[in-house]
Structure formats: structure tokens, C-alpha cells
Design an enzyme around this catalytic site. Structure first.
Site, PDB file in Angstrom:
ATOM      1  N   SER A  65      14.731  -1.846  71.569  1.00 19.09           N
ATOM      2  CA  SER A  65      14.298  -0.527  71.092  1.00 19.09           C
ATOM      3  C   SER A  65      13.728  -0.595  69.670  1.00 19.09           C
ATOM      4  O   SER A  65      12.840  -1.390  69.425  1.00 19.09           O
ATOM      5  CB  SER A  65      15.484   0.431  71.203  1.00 19.09           C
ATOM      6  OG  SER A  65      15.013   1.724  71.392  1.00 19.09           O
ATOM      7  N   LYS A 120      10.924  -3.334  68.174  1.00 17.73           N
ATOM      8  CA  LYS A 120       9.723  -3.148  67.340  1.00 17.73           C
ATOM      9  C   LYS A 120       9.839  -4.129  66.173  1.00 17.73           C
ATOM     10  O   LYS A 120       8.882  -4.824  65.791  1.00 17.73           O
ATOM     11  CB  LYS A 120       9.653  -1.716  66.778  1.00 17.73           C
ATOM     12  CG  LYS A 120       9.862  -0.567  67.796  1.00 17.73           C
ATOM     13  CD  LYS A 120       9.760   0.798  67.108  1.00 17.73           C
ATOM     14  CE  LYS A 120      10.483   1.955  67.787  1.00 17.73           C
ATOM     15  NZ  LYS A 120      10.163   2.320  69.109  1.00 17.73           N
ATOM     16  N   TRP A 179      10.195   7.283  78.085  1.00 17.23           N
ATOM     17  CA  TRP A 179       9.950   7.570  76.661  1.00 17.23           C
ATOM     18  C   TRP A 179       9.261   6.364  75.991  1.00 17.23           C
ATOM     19  O   TRP A 179       8.421   6.513  75.119  1.00 17.23           O
ATOM     20  CB  TRP A 179      11.308   7.875  76.015  1.00 17.23           C
ATOM     21  CG  TRP A 179      11.314   8.234  74.568  1.00 17.23           C
ATOM     22  CD1 TRP A 179      11.919   7.539  73.568  1.00 17.23           C
ATOM     23  CD2 TRP A 179      10.739   9.385  73.936  1.00 17.23           C
ATOM     24  NE1 TRP A 179      11.748   8.169  72.360  1.00 17.23           N
ATOM     25  CE2 TRP A 179      11.039   9.312  72.552  1.00 17.23           C
ATOM     26  CE3 TRP A 179       9.990  10.474  74.403  1.00 17.23           C
ATOM     27  CZ2 TRP A 179      10.614  10.282  71.638  1.00 17.23           C
ATOM     28  CZ3 TRP A 179       9.573  11.436  73.485  1.00 17.23           C
ATOM     29  CH2 TRP A 179       9.884  11.335  72.133  1.00 17.23           C
ATOM     30  N   HIS A 238      17.332   2.601  79.464  1.00  6.84           N
ATOM     31  CA  HIS A 238      16.983   2.058  78.150  1.00  6.84           C
ATOM     32  C   HIS A 238      18.191   1.292  77.577  1.00  6.84           C
ATOM     33  O   HIS A 238      19.081   1.881  76.958  1.00  6.84           O
ATOM     34  CB  HIS A 238      16.632   3.262  77.271  1.00  6.84           C
ATOM     35  CG  HIS A 238      16.179   2.911  75.906  1.00  6.84           C
ATOM     36  ND1 HIS A 238      14.971   2.329  75.643  1.00  6.84           N
ATOM     37  CD2 HIS A 238      16.786   3.076  74.684  1.00  6.84           C
ATOM     38  CE1 HIS A 238      14.826   2.156  74.340  1.00  6.84           C
ATOM     39  NE2 HIS A 238      15.927   2.591  73.736  1.00  6.84           N
TER      40      HIS A 238
HETATM   41  C1  GCU Z   1      14.472   6.815  69.689  1.00  5.45           C
HETATM   42  C2  GCU Z   1      13.081   6.546  69.183  1.00  5.45           C
HETATM   43  C3  GCU Z   1      12.493   5.256  69.763  1.00  5.45           C
HETATM   44  C4  GCU Z   1      13.454   4.120  69.548  1.00  5.45           C
HETATM   45  C5  GCU Z   1      14.816   4.481  70.086  1.00  5.45           C
HETATM   46  C6  GCU Z   1      15.897   3.447  69.796  1.00  5.45           C
HETATM   47  O1  GCU Z   1      14.442   7.115  71.042  1.00  5.45           O
HETATM   48  O2  GCU Z   1      12.283   7.651  69.502  1.00  5.45           O
HETATM   49  O3  GCU Z   1      11.253   4.946  69.170  1.00  5.45           O
HETATM   50  O4  GCU Z   1      12.956   2.947  70.163  1.00  5.45           O
HETATM   51  O5  GCU Z   1      15.263   5.666  69.471  1.00  5.45           O
HETATM   52  O6  GCU Z   1      15.787   2.685  68.871  1.00  5.45           O
HETATM   53  O7  GCU Z   1      16.905   3.471  70.513  1.00  5.45           O
END
Ligand code: GCU
Length: 440
Positions: A272, A276, A363, A413
Site C-alpha cells: 500500500s 509506493k 481503490w 487489500h
Molecule cells: C489509503 C490511501 C491509499 C493507501 C492506503 C494504505 O487507502 O488512500 O493511497 O495506499 O491508505 O496505505 O493502506
């Protein structure tokens, strides 16, 4: 009734009509939330092989010398922000060691990496499980969200002292780690399985590097580099993701000094927001041998110009401190963004990269993640490396690709045992290791 409701408010009316078509209006100014493929507006991806002044790159040398520096500069100034050129002072101190960890199969150790500049110091706490081996072992390095104690049910791990995200199911409500959280993410980390495959596990908490909150800036590593008289970075300087990625490189600085691990075989991975971070860390630090992005979504593997799920506007509104100030120019204006995320993956070429999505994780835009991995391919081809041949998303739970790998896992997720089996097989293949069969 529908008519009365629609005439009551034009906004609600538009929202309802859009909802029928699979598009939701969000509050705020981010535009509709697209969750259906047929509602994705048309978009054009930049060609990674065309330079800023319109010339075509045709060789690996031209890529390295001309296009890579141009693209890196664009990602630095427009997306994640530049990390400081100033080198901090680093010191490494082993604070614990146990050679009977995981039932005697591994050595567990904890190392404090102290980062200092003339403005102060920040201690980073790295946890390692190293399989017992006669030769240095490859490493799976990733940041965790809630403290090192969550990755394995092991009382020997020091409870995190840093700011961590609150988490209801762990009873964390004051941004502090608790005993209950010990081992709570064992299934996401699969430490025993990773060690069984001959890899060391290395992790630290992202909150150690910088708390994941707007106020985090004043408590993490970025504050160590603020120029005199400044309270925040310039619009082209690093955000929190840049800081976390920088912290991963400091962990690698330590790994280079540890004779039990092979610092030339460090896989940087993340889930997540930390996925990134892993991609950006690999792009900026060529010492990382392989990068893995697990469900990294917007600002990670997912394309930004493809409007589906989370968008640049949404991420900037919810997490204004993750990216650099300039990135805010592209909220609702993705079409003028000079780069897209397939070019982030391309910056890692020719090193292997694996991107993973999950079927329910709309998402994060699974198709956008796939397309980004796929469209980095022409850059890998310059190096004679194969990326992803498939033109469309593969069936769930099938790993595809060669030097760029991809799968779409059934489910939510998170990072699961299935994901780890693919990552371990991918790394074993690229490190020419003898594959170890999975534990059922
Ligand atoms: C939120 C956010 C995402 C991110 C996620 C996470 O949903 O919008 O961009 O990847 O958190 O880090 O769990």
C-alpha cells in the site's frame, strides 16, 4: 419520489444518476469516484522513450544518459520531491541478538541506525531475522505500519516506541504500540516462510522515520534537513513518502556493513503506501536489486492519468504531506502531469520489479497497476529484458511476466501467503537460487 429527490438538490441528483452508472460523487472537489471500467474517461500515457524535447531513445545507453536523468528529475520535482543532497552522519548499534530465534532456525537481531545532522538526530530501529547459513543471505526489506513487534509472535522484539497509526482491532488509540499487537501481522509478513527460503527479513516502522501525519514533519528525518529559518520543505522537496524511501536506503547502508547478509541481493518491498515507498526507493537507489509493490495503488504502481478508484486529487486531499507540494498542481488535472507511473517502474530498469493487485482492491485500481507494469516494458526491452507479454489482466491467482512480474490475487487489500509465494519464487529465480517448495 425519485423526481422529488432529484429536484431537491442538483448535486445529490447528479450523484444519484452517476451512482446508477457506477460512478459516485465524493464530497469535496475531487470529481466522481469511478469504480466501473466503462466509466474510465479517455487518457493518453506519455511515452517513456520520448525525451522532453521530442527525440526518440533507441538504446540502453541513451536511456541511461539522457532519458533516465530527465525522468528522475520530473518525478523528483513534480511527484515525490527531491531528497536532500546533504549526507547525514550515521552510526549503527546492535541492541540485541538471539541465535535461537524461530525455534533455532534464525538469528534475530535489532540494530539502531542513528541519523544525525547539525539540527539533531533521529534513531531508526531495524529488526532482522537472518537464517542460519554459511554464506551471506539475500534480504527482504520492507517497512511496517505498526511497529516491529507486529511481524512475528516473538516476545524478544522490542515494542516500538515511535508514533504509529491508530488501529482499532489492535486497540491502538494513542499512536503508541501495545503488547496486544505482538505478532498481529504474522500472516502478512510470513517471517518463518521467508527465512525457510533462505532470505533474511529486515524491517522497521515507517513512523520511526517520520510519523504518518501532517505534524510528522517536525518529528522525523525531514526536520533534520530543513534549511535555517524554514519550517517546511520547498514545493519540489521531499514529502513523507520520499522520507520513508530515504529511510529504506539508510537501512541498506547498515546492511552493507553486516557480513551475515548479501547487500547486493536486497529486495525492497512494501504494501500500500509502503508499496509506493518501495518503488520510489528502488527508483532512487540503484543498490536495491529487486522491487516489489503489493497493492500500492495511486502514487505507486497504478497509473495516475487513468481515472479509476483513488485519484491524484483524492490522495492529495487525504494525505497532503505524502508527495511534494508541486504534486498538488495535478489534483483533477492528471492530464497535464508530465509523467505517469509506468515511468516510475521504468526508472528501476533493468532490475526486476514485481507488481501485485487484489481483486477486491478497486481503490488501488488493479487494471491501472497491471497497465503500468506492462507499459514499462519498452524500457526493459532496451536492455534485452522481457516484461509482461499479456495485453490484458491475467486470470486471478496466476503469476505472469519475466523481469517485470505481475499477479492479481483473489481477495482484499493486504499481503497474504499467496503473495509471498510469488515474491519468493520471483526473487529465487532472479537471484538464481534453488527454489524451496512452499509450506502448505
Ligand atoms: C489509503 C490511501 C491509499 C493507501 C492506503 C494504505 O487507502 O488512500 O493511497 O495506499 O491508505 O496505505 O493502506
Amino acid at each position: 419520489m425519485w423526481q422529488r429527490f432529484l429536484s431537491a438538490s442538483s448535486n445529490i441528483g447528479v450523484a444519484l444518476v452517476l451512482a446508477v452508472f457506477g460512478i459516485n460523487m465524493a464530497c469535496g472537489d475531487e470529481g466522481p469516484l469511478v469504480k466501473e471500467e466503462s466509466k474510465v474517461p479517455p487518457y493518453t500515457l506519455p511515452d517513456p522513450l520520448i525525451t522532453n524535447d521530442g527525440k526518440r531513445i533507441t538504446t540502453a545507453d541513451e536511456w541511461r544518459n539522457i532519458r533516465w536523468p530527465e525522468l528522475m528529475r520530473l518525478f523528483e520535482t513534480e511527484v515525490y520531491g527531491r531528497a536532500p543532497a546533504e549526507k547525514p552522519k550515521l552510526s549503527f548499534k546492535k541492541t540485541s541478538e538471539d541465535d535461537g530465534a524461530l525455534g533455532g532456525k534464525a538469528i534475530r537481531k535489532e540494530v539502531t541506525i542513528d541519523v544525525s545532522t547539525k539540527r539533531g538526530h533521529v534513531p531508526l530501529h531495524l529488526l532482522l531475522y537472518v537464517p542460519k547459513s554459511k554464506s551471506p543471505v539475500p534480504v527482504m526489506l520492507g517497512l511496517n505500519f505498526h511497529g516491529n513487534q507486529v511481524v512475528c509472535d516473538d516476545k524478544g522484539i522490542a515494542l516500538a516506541k515511535c508514533w504509529i497509526l491508530n488501529e482499532d482491532y489492535l486497540g491502538i488509540t494513542d499512536h503508541r504500540a501495545n503488547e496486544k499487537s505482538r505478532g498481529s501481522q504474522t500472516s502478512n509478513w510470513q517471517v518463518e516462510e521467508v527465512v525457510k527460503h533462505g532470505f533474511a527479513v529486515a524491517t522497521m516502522c515507517c513512523g520511526d522515520i517520520e510519523p504518518d501525519s501532517p505534524a510528522g514533519l517536525s518529528q522525523g528525518v525531514r526536520t533534520l534537513f530543513l534549511r535555517d529559518g524554514r519550517t517546511e520543505p520547498d514545493a519540489d522537496e521531499w514529502g513523507a513518502i520520499g522520507a520513508w524511501a530515504w529511510g529504506l536506503s539508510r537501512a541498506l547502508d547498515y546492511l552493507e556493513t553486516d557480513p551475515q547478509v548479501n547487500a547486493k541481493q536486497v529486495v525492497v518491498w512494501g504494501h500500500s503506501r509502503l508499496g509506493k515507498t518501495a518503488l520510489w526507493a528502488a527508483a532512487t537507489d540503484p543498490r536495491f536489486a529487486i522491487a516489489i509493490s503489493n497493492n500500492s495503488g495511486c502514487g505507486g504502481a497504478a497509473l495516475s492519468k487513468r481515472i479509476f478508484g483513488e485519484t491524484v486529487g483524492r490522495i492529495n486531499r487525504a494525505f497532503p504531506y505524502w508527495f511534494c507540494g508541486n504534486f498538488h498542481k495535478y489534483s483533477q488535472h492528471e492530464e497535464i502531469l508530465p509523467v505517469d507511473q509506468h515511468e516510475l517502474i521504468a526508472l528501476i530498469a533493468p532490475r526486476p520489479v514485481y507488481v501485485a493487485s487484489a481483486t477486491n482492491d478497486l481503490w488501488a485500481d488493479p487494471r491501472g497497476e497491471f497497465l503500468s507494469a506492462k507499459n514499462a516494458g519498452p524500457v526493459y526491452a532496451l536492455f534485452g529484458k522481457r516484461g509482461i507479454d499479456a495485453d490484458d489482466l491475467p486470470a486471478p491467482d496466476r503469476s505472469i511476466g519475466d523481469v517485470i512480474g505481475y499477479h492479481l490475487r483473489t481477495g482484499n487489500h493486504e499481503t497474504t501467503a499467496f503473495d509471498w509465494q510469488q515474491y519468493l519464487a520471483f526473487a529465487e529465480r532472479h537471484f538464481s537460487m534453488t527454489p524451496v517448495s512452499a509450506t502448505k
